[in-house]
Design a protein around this motif. Sequence first.
Motif, PDB file in Angstrom:
ATOM      1  N   LEU A  69       0.831  -1.204   0.000  1.00  0.00           N
ATOM      2  CA  LEU A  69       0.000   0.000   0.000  1.00  0.00           C
ATOM      3  C   LEU A  69       0.868   1.257   0.000  1.00  0.00           C
ATOM      4  CD1 LEU A  69      -2.706  -1.140   2.586  1.00  0.00           C
ATOM      5  CD2 LEU A  69      -3.028  -0.869   0.112  1.00  0.00           C
ATOM      6  N   GLN A 107       2.102   2.237  -3.306  1.00  0.00           N
ATOM      7  CA  GLN A 107       1.049   2.853  -4.131  1.00  0.00           C
ATOM      8  C   GLN A 107       0.637   4.225  -3.580  1.00  0.00           C
ATOM      9  OE1 GLN A 107      -2.043  -0.203  -5.477  1.00  0.00           O
ATOM     10  NE2 GLN A 107      -1.018  -1.316  -3.833  1.00  0.00           N
ATOM     11  N   ASP A 108       1.469   4.761  -2.655  1.00  0.00           N
ATOM     12  CA  ASP A 108       1.216   6.068  -2.032  1.00  0.00           C
ATOM     13  C   ASP A 108      -0.075   6.103  -1.223  1.00  0.00           C
ATOM     14  OD1 ASP A 108       3.570   7.221  -3.059  1.00  0.00           O
ATOM     15  OD2 ASP A 108       2.586   7.609  -4.980  1.00  0.00           O
ATOM     16  N   ARG A 109      -0.506   4.959  -0.729  1.00  0.00           N
ATOM     17  CA  ARG A 109      -1.682   4.900   0.146  1.00  0.00           C
ATOM     18  C   ARG A 109      -1.183   4.836   1.588  1.00  0.00           C
ATOM     19  NH1 ARG A 109      -4.892  -0.019  -2.545  1.00  0.00           N
ATOM     20  NH2 ARG A 109      -6.286   0.331  -0.737  1.00  0.00           N
ATOM     21  N   SER A 110      -0.553   5.936   2.017  1.00  0.00           N
ATOM     22  CA  SER A 110       0.163   5.939   3.293  1.00  0.00           C
ATOM     23  C   SER A 110      -0.760   5.774   4.498  1.00  0.00           C
ATOM     24  CB  SER A 110       0.991   7.220   3.430  1.00  0.00           C
ATOM     25  OG  SER A 110       0.177   8.364   3.271  1.00  0.00           O
ATOM     26  N   ASP A 111      -1.966   6.350   4.455  1.00  0.00           N
ATOM     27  CA  ASP A 111      -2.884   6.216   5.593  1.00  0.00           C
ATOM     28  C   ASP A 111      -3.273   4.758   5.821  1.00  0.00           C
ATOM     29  OD1 ASP A 111      -2.798   8.901   6.074  1.00  0.00           O
ATOM     30  OD2 ASP A 111      -4.659   9.370   5.034  1.00  0.00           O
ATOM     31  N   ASN A 112      -3.597   4.061   4.718  1.00  0.00           N
ATOM     32  CA  ASN A 112      -3.941   2.639   4.824  1.00  0.00           C
ATOM     33  C   ASN A 112      -2.740   1.820   5.279  1.00  0.00           C
ATOM     34  OD1 ASN A 112      -5.596   3.518   1.975  1.00  0.00           O
ATOM     35  ND2 ASN A 112      -6.791   2.714   3.668  1.00  0.00           N
TER      36      ASN A 112
END
Length: 609
Positions: A231, A234-239
Amino acid sequence: MSETNYDISSHKWAETLHEFLELAGKAVRDFNYERALSYLTTMEEVWEQKGLPTYSPELRCDLYNEKGKVLARLGRIPEAIAEYQKLLTFCQEQNLSDRKVEIFLEIGQLLIKTGEMDSALGYIHRALSGYRRLKNPMGLCRSLRNLGVIYFELGEFDDAEAACEEAIEIAQGEGLGLLYADIYNNLGTVKNVRGDWKGALECYIRAQAVYDKEGEIRKSAYALNNIGITLLEQDRSDNAREYFLSALKTAAAVKDESLCLILNINLTDLWTRTGDYAEAEKYNRSALTYLETNNLRNSQLAEARKQAGKIACSRGNYAAALGHFDEALKISRNLGLQYIEAEIMFERGNLYLTTEAHMEALASLESAYRLYNQFKAAGRLKKTEGLIGSVEELYLKVFEAMADKVDRKDPYTKGHSDRVANLSLCLAQNLGLPDPVIKTIVAGALLHDLGKLDIPDEILNKKGRLTKEEFDQVKNHPDYGVRLLAGINLPWEVIPLIRHHHEHYDGTGYPSGLSGELIPTGARVVCVADVFDALTSERPYRDAFSADKAIQVMCEEMAGTFDPAILDNFIALIKSGRVDDIINRHTDRDEMYKIWAQCRVKTEEAVAS
């Protein structure tokens, strides 16, 4: 003591030893590894101090084996290896050849954690050979899995994937559910680093489903960590943060020091990417403390040192940052970790750019660019193109910084190199030149006046005409520029452009007096853009010319200077109004990066077709 009394006493001592082993096992199941180690240490001391007989080889093997596992769980890897070496010696003395195969595997796994990949590879291959001889499918799978880990650490991603796939096939055929999940976890890591994020997530989710079903909370935490990594890519840092923190909570609860280390490193990476360097430092400090306490010099230490360097850079502590990068580089080179080495060289390039150590920046980027292209040529990394693109853009920033340094020597030419680069780029595109040639022209245009750094300011800023001696010195600036770049292997052939951008089509230019087609195409393009920008810029001895006036001078007074076809194309470009935003002003640098990126995309598409 009578023989009967001795037998009774000996039997009781045997029971005592077994009790210690059972107590240690219970402590391990409760994740109380320190207590387990205490029981096992006491068991060994009693055995030795009382001079007790061997009783059974299996009991002695179980002692060494359990002690090695507990020490490994506590992160005391060198001690764990020493314990297994004791076990290996004992097995050789007792001629327990089949048991040695398992020990080879255990030692190999531990050597991977210390970063000793060559030694680890030797032990794993011995285990693999032994398990093939014994026709032991579980042992084969575990050996192949660890072989995949070694190949992964060495950047041999095709071999790592092949090892995982062979192990998965065996595990599936033999119904080895947990091992099947373990190997899918490893395969997901390989797919992740190759940029196949969808495939990586499928592997991790498949593994986690098995772990949850079997109640394997520790292994489930490893899968959560790996999902977080994917994640984050994919730059989905919060997740990603949610997955990392959930896994860290479990790792702390089960006292898995190795997993805590991995998560501290990954959380450092996450907070660094999101710009929260205070949080990044907190997790990085935990990782470094663990690694240094346990005297581990492996890929994780290289990564933690690299992150420490980035954190120091963010605070302007460049000397400390360089120290961290240098230490990380030493580790990665000693262990053959080329992928991490490339990342470190890229970060060093950024640091040197910030501190205006431009030649050092170019040297660092040269190494990063070479390594990433090796990965690309070998097909080892799907996301290499993006990494190469990042290096190219950093090169461009270094070139612009160097050009800006040249332009700052003369207030009347501020922005000159940037404008020449933009004009050259537009002209090269209008001429329909290939994208690799356009990149070379842009790079060469930015650096075309680099040699003026070695020209005295009083000559460059002189009001009025130069003397012959002064002009002769100025005419040396192309060769000075080439000299400044000596020993730097750039990705593009910019040297001919720097040396020959003052050559004239009729042969009257300098420094070599080349004429016509003997002048490199890029130099002929830069020559047109350079003269046009000089004419349309204010000088100490005259006002700036209008675009029309500049074109008139170029056609009537300097006709022999330029390639006629290139000049005609440039005139058409000026008349079209497409470069009005560039003329006589400092342009937005983002425009150049965008066009540069478009060149890269076109090149990739051409290769693919």
